[in-house]
Design a protein around this motif. Structure first.
Motif, PDB file in Angstrom:
ATOM      1  N   VAL A 285       7.682  -7.627 -15.696  1.00 17.20           N
ATOM      2  CA  VAL A 285       6.680  -8.021 -14.309  1.00 17.20           C
ATOM      3  C   VAL A 285       7.300  -8.520 -13.283  1.00 17.20           C
ATOM      4  O   VAL A 285       7.082  -7.943 -12.067  1.00 17.20           O
ATOM      5  N   GLU A 286       8.546  -9.132 -13.220  1.00 19.86           N
ATOM      6  CA  GLU A 286       9.208  -9.538 -12.388  1.00 19.86           C
ATOM      7  C   GLU A 286       9.895  -8.289 -11.535  1.00 19.86           C
ATOM      8  O   GLU A 286       9.756  -8.117 -10.305  1.00 19.86           O
TER       9      GLU A 286
ATOM     10  N   ASN B 273      -1.041 -10.777 -14.403  1.00 17.84           N
ATOM     11  CA  ASN B 273      -0.309 -12.081 -14.604  1.00 17.84           C
ATOM     12  C   ASN B 273      -1.193 -12.809 -15.587  1.00 17.84           C
ATOM     13  O   ASN B 273      -1.078 -13.987 -15.672  1.00 17.84           O
TER      14      ASN B 273
ATOM     15  N   ARG C 297       1.829  -6.198  -4.930  1.00 10.72           N
ATOM     16  CA  ARG C 297       1.216  -7.453  -5.125  1.00 10.72           C
ATOM     17  C   ARG C 297       0.517  -7.164  -6.442  1.00 10.72           C
ATOM     18  O   ARG C 297      -0.450  -6.521  -6.468  1.00 10.72           O
ATOM     19  N   LEU C 298       0.935  -7.894  -7.373  1.00  6.44           N
ATOM     20  CA  LEU C 298       0.222  -7.743  -8.787  1.00  6.44           C
ATOM     21  C   LEU C 298      -1.227  -8.481  -8.993  1.00  6.44           C
ATOM     22  O   LEU C 298      -1.316  -9.564  -8.282  1.00  6.44           O
ATOM     23  N   GLU C 299      -2.281  -7.762  -9.321  1.00  5.72           N
ATOM     24  CA  GLU C 299      -3.623  -8.502  -9.487  1.00  5.72           C
ATOM     25  C   GLU C 299      -3.471  -9.556 -10.514  1.00  5.72           C
ATOM     26  O   GLU C 299      -2.619  -9.410 -11.399  1.00  5.72           O
TER      27      GLU C 299
ATOM     28  N   GLU D 293       8.665  -5.149 -11.790  1.00  9.17           N
ATOM     29  CA  GLU D 293       7.707  -4.113 -11.139  1.00  9.17           C
ATOM     30  C   GLU D 293       6.882  -4.757 -10.050  1.00  9.17           C
ATOM     31  O   GLU D 293       6.205  -3.897  -9.456  1.00  9.17           O
ATOM     32  N   SER D 294       6.833  -6.064 -10.166  1.00  8.53           N
ATOM     33  CA  SER D 294       6.064  -6.692  -8.891  1.00  8.53           C
ATOM     34  C   SER D 294       6.598  -6.237  -7.540  1.00  8.53           C
ATOM     35  O   SER D 294       6.020  -5.896  -6.617  1.00  8.53           O
TER      36      SER D 294
END
Length: 163
Positions: free
Chosen positions: A28-29, A42, A36-38, A31-32
């Protein structure tokens, strides 16, 4: 000629959950990036989901000297993986939710070995399609999956911060 480490691949058990969650957090780190990840990405329920999927044998773990160094988490489904309720496919496919190898163990064939095991599982279940998503900022993952033979079929596009 380099010698690859002797790894073992097994189904995950509950003791692997901290390693799996840590790996997902690293993905996630990466690919963020500038996206802005929804909130749904998360989620705090990954631990719960892992506990549900481990008994289903949907997570494989690569180990080196009994220590986890990589994993692949997958789901078998016939539900359309993209779009809004496009319905069912006519046949099942295997969706790779996450694949991860710890930094110090990358480029040693471990992810390829994990995928080979997934290919065997898919074949044994007469599943002929495997799908996954990779954020465009994750260049290493894109390159790896293309080398394995995956190719892009869809591109998600966003327009953000309009108002």
């Amino acid at each position: 000629m380099r010698t690859l480490p002797k790894i073992d691949i097994r189904y995950a058990d509950l003791s692997d959950i901290p390693f799996i969650i840590n790996g997902i957090n690293q993905i996630v780190e990466i690919e963020s990036g500038d996206i802005r990840l929804e909130e749904s990405l998360n989620r705090t329920d990954r631990d719960k989901k892992a506990r549900e999927d481990i008994p289903k044998k949907n997570i494989l773990v690569a180990t080196l000297r009994n220590n986890p160094i990589g994993f692949i988490w997958f789901t078998i489904s016939n539900k359309c993986p993209y779009g809004v309720d496009y319905g069912d496919y006519t046949r099942k496919y295997l969706w790779v939710n996450f694949s991860f190898v710890s930094k110090e163990n990358r480029n040693q064939g471990i992810a390829t070995s994990l995928y080979k095991e997934v290919f065997k599982i898919a074949s044994s279940k007469k599943i002929y399609s495997i799908a996954l998503d990779v954020f465009e900022v994750n260049k290493n993952s894109l390159e790896f999956h293309e080398k394995l033979g995956f190719n892009s079929k869809i591109r998600l596009m966003f327009m953000e911060d309009l108002f």
